[in-house]
Enzyme design. Sequence first.
Site, PDB file in Angstrom:
ATOM      1  N   TYR A 164       0.873  -1.182   0.000  1.00 53.92           N
ATOM      2  CA  TYR A 164       0.000   0.000   0.000  1.00 53.92           C
ATOM      3  C   TYR A 164       0.906   1.225   0.000  1.00 53.92           C
ATOM      4  O   TYR A 164       2.087   1.142  -0.349  1.00 53.92           O
ATOM      5  CB  TYR A 164      -0.895  -0.134   1.248  1.00 53.92           C
ATOM      6  CG  TYR A 164      -2.072   0.777   1.304  1.00 53.92           C
ATOM      7  CD1 TYR A 164      -2.974   0.870   0.254  1.00 53.92           C
ATOM      8  CD2 TYR A 164      -2.308   1.551   2.439  1.00 53.92           C
ATOM      9  CE1 TYR A 164      -4.069   1.718   0.336  1.00 53.92           C
ATOM     10  CE2 TYR A 164      -3.413   2.388   2.525  1.00 53.92           C
ATOM     11  CZ  TYR A 164      -4.286   2.472   1.466  1.00 53.92           C
ATOM     12  OH  TYR A 164      -5.370   3.298   1.543  1.00 53.92           O
ATOM     13  N   ARG A 217      -6.260  10.138 -10.911  1.00 52.74           N
ATOM     14  CA  ARG A 217      -5.681  10.816  -9.726  1.00 52.74           C
ATOM     15  C   ARG A 217      -5.165   9.740  -8.797  1.00 52.74           C
ATOM     16  O   ARG A 217      -5.796   9.393  -7.822  1.00 52.74           O
ATOM     17  CB  ARG A 217      -6.772  11.689  -9.078  1.00 52.74           C
ATOM     18  CG  ARG A 217      -6.299  12.728  -8.118  1.00 52.74           C
ATOM     19  CD  ARG A 217      -5.826  12.147  -6.770  1.00 52.74           C
ATOM     20  NE  ARG A 217      -6.847  11.892  -5.780  1.00 52.74           N
ATOM     21  CZ  ARG A 217      -6.827  10.839  -4.960  1.00 52.74           C
ATOM     22  NH1 ARG A 217      -5.883   9.931  -5.008  1.00 52.74           N
ATOM     23  NH2 ARG A 217      -7.795  10.676  -4.078  1.00 52.74           N
ATOM     24  N   LYS A 235      -5.768  -2.120  -2.795  1.00 53.50           N
ATOM     25  CA  LYS A 235      -6.925  -1.900  -1.915  1.00 53.50           C
ATOM     26  C   LYS A 235      -7.629  -3.226  -1.639  1.00 53.50           C
ATOM     27  O   LYS A 235      -8.063  -3.496  -0.524  1.00 53.50           O
ATOM     28  CB  LYS A 235      -7.912  -0.922  -2.568  1.00 53.50           C
ATOM     29  CG  LYS A 235      -7.403   0.515  -2.661  1.00 53.50           C
ATOM     30  CD  LYS A 235      -7.703   1.328  -1.418  1.00 53.50           C
ATOM     31  CE  LYS A 235      -7.112   2.726  -1.514  1.00 53.50           C
ATOM     32  NZ  LYS A 235      -7.283   3.524  -0.303  1.00 53.50           N
ATOM     33  N   GLU A 307     -12.223   4.525  -6.777  1.00 51.69           N
ATOM     34  CA  GLU A 307     -10.934   4.849  -6.170  1.00 51.69           C
ATOM     35  C   GLU A 307     -10.082   5.675  -7.112  1.00 51.69           C
ATOM     36  O   GLU A 307      -9.900   5.322  -8.289  1.00 51.69           O
ATOM     37  CB  GLU A 307     -10.213   3.526  -5.850  1.00 51.69           C
ATOM     38  CG  GLU A 307      -9.014   3.657  -4.963  1.00 51.69           C
ATOM     39  CD  GLU A 307      -9.344   4.038  -3.524  1.00 51.69           C
ATOM     40  OE1 GLU A 307     -10.176   3.363  -2.903  1.00 51.69           O
ATOM     41  OE2 GLU A 307      -8.746   5.017  -3.025  1.00 51.69           O
ATOM     42  N   ASP A 308      -9.602   6.772  -6.608  1.00 55.04           N
ATOM     43  CA  ASP A 308      -8.611   7.598  -7.317  1.00 55.04           C
ATOM     44  C   ASP A 308      -9.070   8.061  -8.701  1.00 55.04           C
ATOM     45  O   ASP A 308      -8.287   8.074  -9.667  1.00 55.04           O
ATOM     46  CB  ASP A 308      -7.251   6.889  -7.349  1.00 55.04           C
ATOM     47  CG  ASP A 308      -6.619   6.837  -5.946  1.00 55.04           C
ATOM     48  OD1 ASP A 308      -7.305   7.193  -4.967  1.00 55.04           O
ATOM     49  OD2 ASP A 308      -5.455   6.438  -5.831  1.00 55.04           O
ATOM     50  N   ASP A 330     -14.118   5.898  -1.897  1.00 58.14           N
ATOM     51  CA  ASP A 330     -13.173   5.793  -0.790  1.00 58.14           C
ATOM     52  C   ASP A 330     -12.501   7.136  -0.495  1.00 58.14           C
ATOM     53  O   ASP A 330     -12.261   7.480   0.664  1.00 58.14           O
ATOM     54  CB  ASP A 330     -12.120   4.753  -1.190  1.00 58.14           C
ATOM     55  CG  ASP A 330     -11.214   4.370  -0.059  1.00 58.14           C
ATOM     56  OD1 ASP A 330     -11.661   4.377   1.091  1.00 58.14           O
ATOM     57  OD2 ASP A 330     -10.045   4.050  -0.338  1.00 58.14           O
ATOM     58  N   ASP A 331     -12.178   7.884  -1.536  1.00 61.89           N
ATOM     59  CA  ASP A 331     -11.437   9.140  -1.349  1.00 61.89           C
ATOM     60  C   ASP A 331     -12.312  10.217  -0.727  1.00 61.89           C
ATOM     61  O   ASP A 331     -11.840  11.035   0.057  1.00 61.89           O
ATOM     62  CB  ASP A 331     -10.856   9.606  -2.688  1.00 61.89           C
ATOM     63  CG  ASP A 331      -9.949   8.542  -3.265  1.00 61.89           C
ATOM     64  OD1 ASP A 331      -8.949   8.226  -2.615  1.00 61.89           O
ATOM     65  OD2 ASP A 331     -10.279   7.974  -4.329  1.00 61.89           O
ATOM     66  N   ASN A 472      -0.786  11.481   0.091  1.00 62.42           N
ATOM     67  CA  ASN A 472       0.034  10.302  -0.207  1.00 62.42           C
ATOM     68  C   ASN A 472       0.669  10.437  -1.586  1.00 62.42           C
ATOM     69  O   ASN A 472       0.140  11.154  -2.417  1.00 62.42           O
ATOM     70  CB  ASN A 472      -0.855   9.047  -0.196  1.00 62.42           C
ATOM     71  CG  ASN A 472      -1.468   8.795   1.156  1.00 62.42           C
ATOM     72  OD1 ASN A 472      -0.808   8.897   2.161  1.00 62.42           O
ATOM     73  ND2 ASN A 472      -2.758   8.486   1.170  1.00 62.42           N
TER      74      ASN A 472
HETATM   75  N1  LIG Z   1      -4.912   9.659   3.898  1.00 66.10           N
HETATM   76  C1  LIG Z   1      -5.902   9.198   3.169  1.00 66.10           C
HETATM   77  O1  LIG Z   1      -6.601   8.254   3.550  1.00 66.10           O
HETATM   78  C2  LIG Z   1      -6.201   9.820   1.874  1.00 66.10           C
HETATM   79  C3  LIG Z   1      -5.351  10.708   1.311  1.00 66.10           C
HETATM   80  N2  LIG Z   1      -5.653  11.277   0.123  1.00 66.10           N
HETATM   81  C4  LIG Z   1      -4.663  12.164  -0.457  1.00 66.10           C
HETATM   82  O2  LIG Z   1      -5.151  13.465  -0.509  1.00 66.10           O
HETATM   83  C5  LIG Z   1      -4.590  14.123  -1.618  1.00 66.10           C
HETATM   84  C6  LIG Z   1      -5.689  14.840  -2.353  1.00 66.10           C
HETATM   85  O3  LIG Z   1      -6.633  13.939  -2.841  1.00 66.10           O
HETATM   86  P1  LIG Z   1      -8.010  14.464  -3.456  1.00 66.10           P
HETATM   87  O4  LIG Z   1      -8.721  15.323  -2.508  1.00 66.10           O
HETATM   88  O5  LIG Z   1      -8.707  13.295  -3.982  1.00 66.10           O
HETATM   89  O6  LIG Z   1      -7.463  15.347  -4.673  1.00 66.10           O
HETATM   90  P2  LIG Z   1      -8.193  16.482  -5.454  1.00 66.10           P
HETATM   91  O7  LIG Z   1      -7.446  16.651  -6.710  1.00 66.10           O
HETATM   92  O8  LIG Z   1      -9.649  16.231  -5.510  1.00 66.10           O
HETATM   93  O9  LIG Z   1      -7.987  17.793  -4.537  1.00 66.10           O
HETATM   94  C7  LIG Z   1      -6.765  18.425  -4.344  1.00 66.10           C
HETATM   95  C8  LIG Z   1      -7.026  19.784  -3.765  1.00 66.10           C
HETATM   96  O10 LIG Z   1      -5.801  20.345  -3.354  1.00 66.10           O
HETATM   97  C9  LIG Z   1      -5.667  21.657  -3.915  1.00 66.10           C
HETATM   98  N3  LIG Z   1      -4.246  21.923  -4.112  1.00 66.10           N
HETATM   99  C10 LIG Z   1      -3.378  21.302  -4.917  1.00 66.10           C
HETATM  100  N4  LIG Z   1      -2.144  21.843  -4.784  1.00 66.10           N
HETATM  101  C11 LIG Z   1      -2.260  22.830  -3.888  1.00 66.10           C
HETATM  102  C12 LIG Z   1      -1.343  23.756  -3.324  1.00 66.10           C
HETATM  103  N5  LIG Z   1      -0.072  23.760  -3.660  1.00 66.10           N
HETATM  104  N6  LIG Z   1      -1.818  24.645  -2.432  1.00 66.10           N
HETATM  105  C13 LIG Z   1      -3.118  24.666  -2.085  1.00 66.10           C
HETATM  106  N7  LIG Z   1      -4.029  23.789  -2.556  1.00 66.10           N
HETATM  107  C14 LIG Z   1      -3.593  22.881  -3.455  1.00 66.10           C
HETATM  108  C15 LIG Z   1      -6.450  21.619  -5.200  1.00 66.10           C
HETATM  109  O11 LIG Z   1      -6.775  22.934  -5.544  1.00 66.10           O
HETATM  110  P3  LIG Z   1      -7.655  23.331  -6.837  1.00 66.10           P
HETATM  111  O12 LIG Z   1      -9.029  22.827  -6.521  1.00 66.10           O
HETATM  112  O13 LIG Z   1      -7.583  24.812  -6.859  1.00 66.10           O
HETATM  113  O14 LIG Z   1      -7.027  22.644  -7.984  1.00 66.10           O
HETATM  114  C16 LIG Z   1      -7.648  20.764  -4.766  1.00 66.10           C
HETATM  115  O15 LIG Z   1      -8.596  21.565  -4.118  1.00 66.10           O
HETATM  116  C17 LIG Z   1      -3.853  13.078  -2.426  1.00 66.10           C
HETATM  117  O16 LIG Z   1      -2.480  13.178  -2.168  1.00 66.10           O
HETATM  118  C18 LIG Z   1      -4.343  11.787  -1.889  1.00 66.10           C
HETATM  119  O17 LIG Z   1      -3.346  10.790  -1.900  1.00 66.10           O
HETATM  120  C19 LIG Z   1      -6.831  11.040  -0.523  1.00 66.10           C
HETATM  121  C20 LIG Z   1      -7.708  10.160  -0.023  1.00 66.10           C
HETATM  122  C21 LIG Z   1      -7.438   9.443   1.203  1.00 66.10           C
HETATM  123  C1  LIG Z   2      -5.388   6.541   0.598  1.00 68.78           C
HETATM  124  C2  LIG Z   2      -6.036   6.923  -0.634  1.00 68.78           C
HETATM  125  O1  LIG Z   2      -7.101   6.430  -0.953  1.00 68.78           O
HETATM  126  C3  LIG Z   2      -5.425   7.905  -1.480  1.00 68.78           C
HETATM  127  O2  LIG Z   2      -4.388   8.458  -1.124  1.00 68.78           O
HETATM  128  O3  LIG Z   2      -5.977   8.141  -2.553  1.00 68.78           O
HETATM  129 MG   LIG Z   3      -7.555   6.734  -2.969  1.00 63.02          MG
END
Ligand SMILES: NC(=O)C1=CN([C@@H]2O[C@H](COP(=O)(O)OP(=O)(O)OC[C@H]3O[C@@H](n4cnc5c(N)ncnc54)[C@H](OP(=O)(O)O)[C@@H]3O)[C@@H](O)[C@H]2O)C=CC1
Ligand SMILES: CC(=O)C(=O)O
Ligand SMILES: [Mg+2]
Length: 616
Positions: A164, A217, A235, A307-308, A330-331, A472
């Site tokens: 993972y 993503r 997963k 997912e992603d 999941d996200d 991540n």
């Molecule tokens: N720990 C966990 O269980 C999980 C972790 N994650 C992690 O979270 C991260 C985001 O995932 P997700 O929400 O799906 O992604 P998205 O692409 O949906 O969202 C990313 C967000 O971050 C913003 N962003 C990107 N770069 C910057 C920056 N430099 N400064 C400020 N804001 C920024 C984007 O802005 P804008 O909208 O303006 O483009 C957007 O709003 C990934 O790395 C993923 O691995 C996700 C799911 C689960």
């Molecule tokens: C953990 C997870 O689902 C992610 O980083 O997208």
């Molecule tokens: Mg994910």
Amino acid sequence: MISLHRHNNLLHPTTARRVVLGVRKLLAVMSSTLVNGGGVEASAPATADGGVRDFYGEERATEDQLITPWAFSVSSGCTLLRDPRYNKGLAFTEKERDAHYLRGLLPPAVFNQELQEKRLMHNLRQYEVPLHRYMALMDLQERNERLFYKLLIDNVEELLPVVYTPTVGEACQKYGSIFRRPQGLYISLKEKGKILEVLKNWPEKNIQVIVVTDGERILGLGDLGCQGMGIPVGKLSLYTALGGVRPSSCLPITIDVGTSNEKLLNDEFYIGLRQKRATGKEYAELLDEFMHAVKQNYGEKVLIQFEDFANHNAFDLLAKYSSSHLVFNDDIQGTASVVLAGLLASLKLVGGTLADHTFLFLGAGEAGTGIAELIALEISKQTKAPVEETRKKIWLVDSKGLIVSSRLGSLQHFKKPWAHEHEPVKELVDAVKAIKPTVLIGSSGAGKTFTKEVVETMASLNKKPLILALSNPTSQSECTAEEAYTWSKGQAIFASGSPFDPVEYEGKVFVPGQANNAYIFPGFGLGLIMSGAIRVRDEMLLAASEALAAQVSQENYDKGLIYPPFTDIRKISAHIAAKVAAKAYELGLASHLPQPKDLVKYAESCMYSPGYRNYR
Ligand SMILES: NC(=O)C1=CN([C@@H]2O[C@H](COP(=O)(O)OP(=O)(O)OC[C@H]3O[C@@H](n4cnc5c(N)ncnc54)[C@H](OP(=O)(O)O)[C@@H]3O)[C@@H](O)[C@H]2O)C=CC1
Ligand SMILES: CC(=O)C(=O)O
Ligand SMILES: [Mg+2]
């Protein structure tokens, strides 16, 4: 040793003891082995008239319709050794070696599973490069499935970072180069109009969980196209290891609509369609065909975990299919549930109620807005205030700065509820100074964005700032554990999406937690499956959060942890599953009746265990 295969399938050569039975007999035997094997199964294949369900449509087919000549065989000899489901390697007993034509095909020594495990862990630890460990584990999964899961379950904290995050991220980036055997279904634009047929090519018929990605993503690594397959595979291995869902009922799928990643398009080893990503109608039609085909092939109760996907598709897909399918993102939802659990638990350390806190996010996408909404729902549930009110203590920053009402006109729909009255703020550090959050959550996918000044400001505002760097893999984490503890002078309560080692600061050891949806989705999925739930509801996510928070012990709190250790994950998953199932029954969405009396015990009894079985 019982395997289903097509007569012409080169991957499954027949052997001397092959017994071909009629399809009806096959299914009768199959259903009994499934039941005997333990684990959660789909409803039994018997029909009302006492016959066996016509899984393959052979009885219903008219003379002009095509059917698939499925056959049933008992494998032995080399075929048995090459079947990962039934292979036990050196653990085949003398009696089994005689009975199954294995004499001479194995060296004389007989090892038990524990010795095999010891040997493999020793070998794995010799690899210094994490990707090599990943490849060795994938080889094991392809060679001896039970041993793979035994290893993963018994060494979860050591092996989770391999199968993972973070290593799976690197594996996806290099998937074309390290590709050996397909581990799931690839459905590309080439399969448009034929997706049902493609699903029928998968040898397992009783599928209970599908994890599907379109690769756009992948973690915080962006568009990895078809190479995102590592994520559904990873997963689903956690569905089995952490949640006890049988491996045979899990199906990883990658939908390949192309990639806009130039590097991959120019990579000679890229395994996907070499074209720019399809969008709009072409994309929607393929996804719609997929969703309908899944329901047609596997029924109403198959769980489809998105997912992603990129956020411009993820929210729409979830909204579109949540009333017709058992879908879970999941996200958006899993992450929300795990973070809410951590917040509920953290109240024991920081004090107050959830409503007393102020939340600031860096990142307003799937994870950020998903978490924000679930926090608002939980506060609303606790305080009886309308959710429009409870959202007001939650602020988000995206790549353009703080989300405020003056930006409403240009915001994506999922950001609009978070556009509160405030003057524009561009930088995170200024937003921290202006909003004065007690909780800072990173969900940006952008590493190193929690700077020294940001962390120091959080520590100047709060005695115990709660800092979650969720992104991540490790390279994308908003800050490291060491940065969080040293910059806050040991004040921060910290957890991250990918694991960090404990940190020593001024003679004290700080143990960071892992805020990752892996705590939630295996137990959540198990709860849905065991209750026969037909839809997912927010109340189930809240129930999962509460169940996870309840598993944090005083011993964990004493170490500053807001999540229990992964070593207890099977027990934790059983409790999450029980609460989710209970909610499904309460909401009238469960179809497995009557409701079992003790849902935790029932969940435990449903779980796949990887110990070897004896062969006659
Ligand atoms: N720990 C966990 O269980 C999980 C972790 N994650 C992690 O979270 C991260 C985001 O995932 P997700 O929400 O799906 O992604 P998205 O692409 O949906 O969202 C990313 C967000 O971050 C913003 N962003 C990107 N770069 C910057 C920056 N430099 N400064 C400020 N804001 C920024 C984007 O802005 P804008 O909208 O303006 O483009 C957007 O709003 C990934 O790395 C993923 O691995 C996700 C799911 C689960
Ligand atoms: C953990 C997870 O689902 C992610 O980083 O997208
Ligand atoms: Mg994910």
